[in-house]
Design a protein around this motif. Structure first.
Motif, short mmCIF file in Angstrom:
data_model
loop_
_atom_site.label_atom_id
_atom_site.label_comp_id
_atom_site.label_asym_id
_atom_site.label_seq_id
_atom_site.Cartn_x
_atom_site.Cartn_y
_atom_site.Cartn_z
N VAL A 88 -4.15 2.08 0.21
CA VAL A 88 -2.91 2.07 -0.76
C VAL A 88 -2.74 0.85 -0.56
O VAL A 88 -2.91 0.02 0.10
CB VAL A 88 -1.35 2.31 0.13
N SER A 90 0.36 -2.40 -0.86
CA SER A 90 1.52 -2.74 -0.99
C SER A 90 2.33 -4.11 -1.16
O SER A 90 1.22 -5.32 -0.60
CB SER A 90 1.77 -2.33 0.09
N ARG A 166 4.15 2.52 -2.97
CA ARG A 166 5.08 3.36 -2.71
C ARG A 166 6.65 2.90 -2.38
O ARG A 166 7.50 3.70 -1.93
CB ARG A 166 4.40 3.68 -1.19
#
Length: 783
Positions: A88, A90, A166
């Motif tokens: 991920v 971010s 996210r």
């Protein structure tokens, strides 16, 4: 005398000393340089053609580290932005969004030209070059190209409406805390082979207190899958010397990011020249091979606004004016080899007088974007290399073969069970009348029931108040002690930096956002309602944005507002706060926040289960501290506890001719009314319809006809109220001026309440049984 920190698990590395082992091939270095030139030019174009929008300086200084992540380090599938086993990325630094959009659009162009099979199937899962026309635009924009290209409206700070993201971030350190929550979620679900979470931040973004709290939590818990990338450019909005640098004191803080990371027991990798691709890539590859279980911070020394012509703090949220010479000079190294020219918009001012300013700027912007597109289409070697790197990213991910750990959390079981209860209380949670119970204790037991049913999907944290707020019960039946990813991974109790409601709320929001857990955090309602508000709000924004793209339910987290109301009187007005509910109730879009205000411990199962079945982004139960006697509701003529499922319900119907309508809210006033006021009313032959507000939001989610049936508008026009919270929380239930004037609330006498036993503080507020009785009599006498 010298000073050294005590033993650290984290280690320090200066990547310049290891660079010889990690050198990039000359061709790769050339391609990265070409990509960065294009990226920096695109950042400049974005700011120019969307005037006064975005932050060019930090977007430019972080471009090389982000390019390394996206095209070299990240194990992910470019075709599937929501693939769960992928690493991920971010953006804790939400102000770098201009750069985020530029890099995402360039990646999409690389796939469109050189690897169309890698493009996500659905357009909404891409961020196309055309979508840059929507930078900081409203979805209702009607300009021609915006409509023609079905352009996305790109928010000013990141949200999950953007593929591969996210979280909604950008608010004072919440992004780092929530991103670490993602890392906790991934680690607990996958175990030692967990996806890595790469967090983009700057040194200015590390100064909020919640960032230090969150980093302390990650270092303590051995959260090795977290990698923080720090764009250390020393410039913020107001300062060009944020941190201490060598012998020069900082304007804001007297640490540098390397020291800050080591203090919190992170690995720290220094990249002395963050504009040097060899150092950047070497550091990122090194972070993936650290020989311990600690999280890692890579600190890149960079220059804000590098080669943009405006540098340092002047480039933070500002840049060259529209089509200024400085803009054309900044993009000249990219433009000159293409042979193309950019529109100078000299006639824009004249056209603006004709009302076409937005259309003209859009046309100019699109003309500039086509130059970017043409440059990529004409650079086959660059596109081929970058496309191959994206294929390699997917291959690496596939080869990792990540699978959920044995007995991994099954959070969907929580929501399935909640939806299936249909008002039935599990036998083991039924309370016997006459026995003592607390609201906080029952909340702990209910959430423990859900935790057992979902294989430990409920992870809990508290501000040094686990036992005091009874959330320690939630982790019973699992490994005892605090969660540690290396040494105690089966515990369900997180330590989030100590007395740290700020970081705790952010971490739990990110944990729930990952999608495999229900995060639960507790503290005094007086503290967590305010300190957790920003994280709760961003979590709601993120869930809403995600739902618009993936059409999935929200991913709730629970903000336990414990020791709520005036019955915490011994702690005094600093802690016994009636204001907390007003911070959350009615302050969020419908369906994103559900507050719960039970008065009877028997209502907890029904309210929590009904809220979980609705799946809002945030659930905020307000639970009191004192022990209460479980009442025999049928014997008292009270509605069953399961009636609370509708949010507002008729607690007691008048037995004969109704004399009036009363609305109660809060456990303190509810118990005082039933145990003290009701007998006095009966003795005087006063008969009321008594409603209770157990959850304003659950009531709002009912169909309009059902709401009118339960609590008719006519009742609201004649009712008076009694609440343990503030008057504004009653104004929708008590609609007449007379009713509001007669309504009892803790601040009715115009001052904060003093300290003392609960009954004393209730009496001071005029909320005790006798005072309620007298107020009701006055209300009826004035009819």
């Amino acid at each position: 005398m010298s000073f050294q920190l005590g033993p650290r698990r984290g280690v320090y590395i200066d990547i310049e000393q290891e660079i010889r082992q990690q050198r990039l091939a000359a061709g790769n270095l050339t391609h990265f340089e070409q990509l960065d030139l294009m990226y920096r030019s695109l950042c400049a174009m974005l700011y120019n053609y969307v005037p006064m929008s975005g932050h060019p300086g930090g977007s430019i200084s972080s471009g090389r580290l982000v390019a390394g992540i996206v095209f070299d380090t990240l194990d992910y599938d470019p075709s599937h932005p929501d693939r769960e086993d992928a690493d991920v990325i971010s953006y804790g630094a939400g102000h770098k969004t201009l750069g985020l959009y530029a890099m995402w659009a360039l990646r999409n162009e690389v796939m469109r030209i050189g690897a169309p099979d890698l493009l996500p199937e659905f357009e909404k899962h891409q961020l196309r070059l055309e979508d840059l026309l929507g930078f900081r635009r409203n979805p209702l924009a009607k300009t021609p190209l915006f409509l023609k290209f079905r352009t996305k409206a790109l928010d000013g700070h990141p949200t999950p409406a953007t593929p591969f993201l996210r979280l909604a971030t950008g608010a004072s350190g919440v992004g780092v805390a929530a991103s670490l929550g993602l890392a906790f979620g991934a680690m607990d679900y996958y175990g030692s082979n967990a996806p890595r979470v790469h967090i983009i931040e700057g040194e200015g973004g590390m100064t909020p207190g919640r960032v230090g709290e969150a980093m302390a939590a990650a270092g303590t818990a051995c959260l090795k899958n977290a990698i923080l990338h720090v764009d250390w450019n020393q410039a913020s909005i107001d300062s060009n010397r944020v941190c201490r640098d060598g012998d020069s004191p900082g304007d804001y803080v007297q640490w540098n990011p390397v020291e800050f990371a080591l203090l919190h027991d992170w690995n720290a990798i220094l990249v002395p020249d963050g504009m040097n691709f060899e150092q950047v890539i070497a550091a990122q590859r090194r972070a993936g091979t650290m020989p311990n279980d600690q999280p890692t911070a890579i600190v890149y020394r960079t220059q804000k606004g590098w080669q943009y012509g405006i540098e340092g703090r002047a480039s933070h949220g500002a840049g060259h004016s529209l089509c200024a010479d400085g803009f054309f000079k900044a993009v000249a190294p990219f433009m000159t080899p293409t042979g193309a020219t950019l529109p100078r918009c000299e006639s824009a001012n004249q056209r603006c007088r004709n009302g076409r300013s937005a259309e003209i700027l859009e046309e100019c912007f699109w003309e500039a974007l086509t130059v970017i597109r043409g440059a990529l289409e004409n650079n086959t070697p660059l596109v081929a290399v970058l496309a191959q790197r994206l294929r390699e990213a997917r291959r690496r991910l596939d080869e990792r073969s990540r699978r959920p750990r044995p007995q991994a959390p099954a959070v969907e079981a929580v929501f399935d069970l909640a939806a299936a209860t249909k008002g039935r209380i599990p036998p083991e949670l039924v309370l016997a009348p006459g026995k003592p119970a607390t609201l906080r204790g029952e909340l702990g037991r209910v959430l423990q029931h859900y935790n057992r049913a979902s294989q430990g999907s409920v992870l809990t944290a508290s501000a040094d108040l686990y036992g005091s707020t009874s959330v320690n019960t939630i982790g019973q039946g699992f490994a005892q002690g605090w969660y540690n990813a290396a040494s105690n991974p089966n515990s369900r109790m997180l330590v989030t930096g100590g007395i740290c409601e700020d970081a705790m709320s952010g971490i739990l929001a990110g944990l729930s956002a990952y999608g495999r857990h229900l995060g639960v955090g507790s503290s005094y309602g007086a503290f967590i309602a305010g300190l957790g508000h920003v994280a709760a709000r961003l979590h709601a924004i993120g869930n809403q944005a995600r739902q618009a793209v993936f059409q999935e339910p929200y991913r709730p987290f629970v903000l336990v507002c414990a020791h709520a109301g005036v019955k915490t009187g011994e702690d005094g007005p600093t802690h016994a706060d009636p204001q907390a509910l007003q911070l959350l109730q009615g302050n969020f879009p419908l369906g994103t926040m559900i507050t719960l205000t039970p008065w009877d411990p028997q209502e907890i199962w029904t309210l929590v289960s009904t809220a979980l079945a609705q799946r809002p982004a945030v659930i905020a139960p307000f639970v009191t501290r004192p022990s209460e006697t479980v009442l025999d509701r049928p014997a008292l003529g009270l509605a069953p506890a399961t009636s609370a499922a509708t949010g507002v319900y008729l607690l007691r119907r008048a037995e004969g001719k109704r004399d009036g309508t009363l609305v109660l809210q809060g456990s303190d006033v509810g118990y005082a009314f039933i145990e003290q006021t009701l007998p006095l009313l009966k003795d005087k032959g006063i008969d009321l319809d008594v409603f209770y507000v157990a959850s304003a939001e659950l009531f709002d989610l009912l169909p309009a006809a059902e709401r009118e049936r339960i609590y008719p508008e006519a009742c609201a026009q004649e009712a008076m109220g009694i609440t343990g919270f503030t008057l504004p929380t009653m104004e929708r239930w008590v609609c007449s001026g007379r009713g509001r004037k007669m309504t009892l609330h803790p601040f009715r006498k115009g001052h904060f309440l003093g300290s003392g036993q609960a009954d004393q503080v209730l009496a001071e507020a005029g909320l005790d049984g006798e005072s309620q009785f007298q107020a009701i009599r006055r209300y009826l006498e004035q009819v």
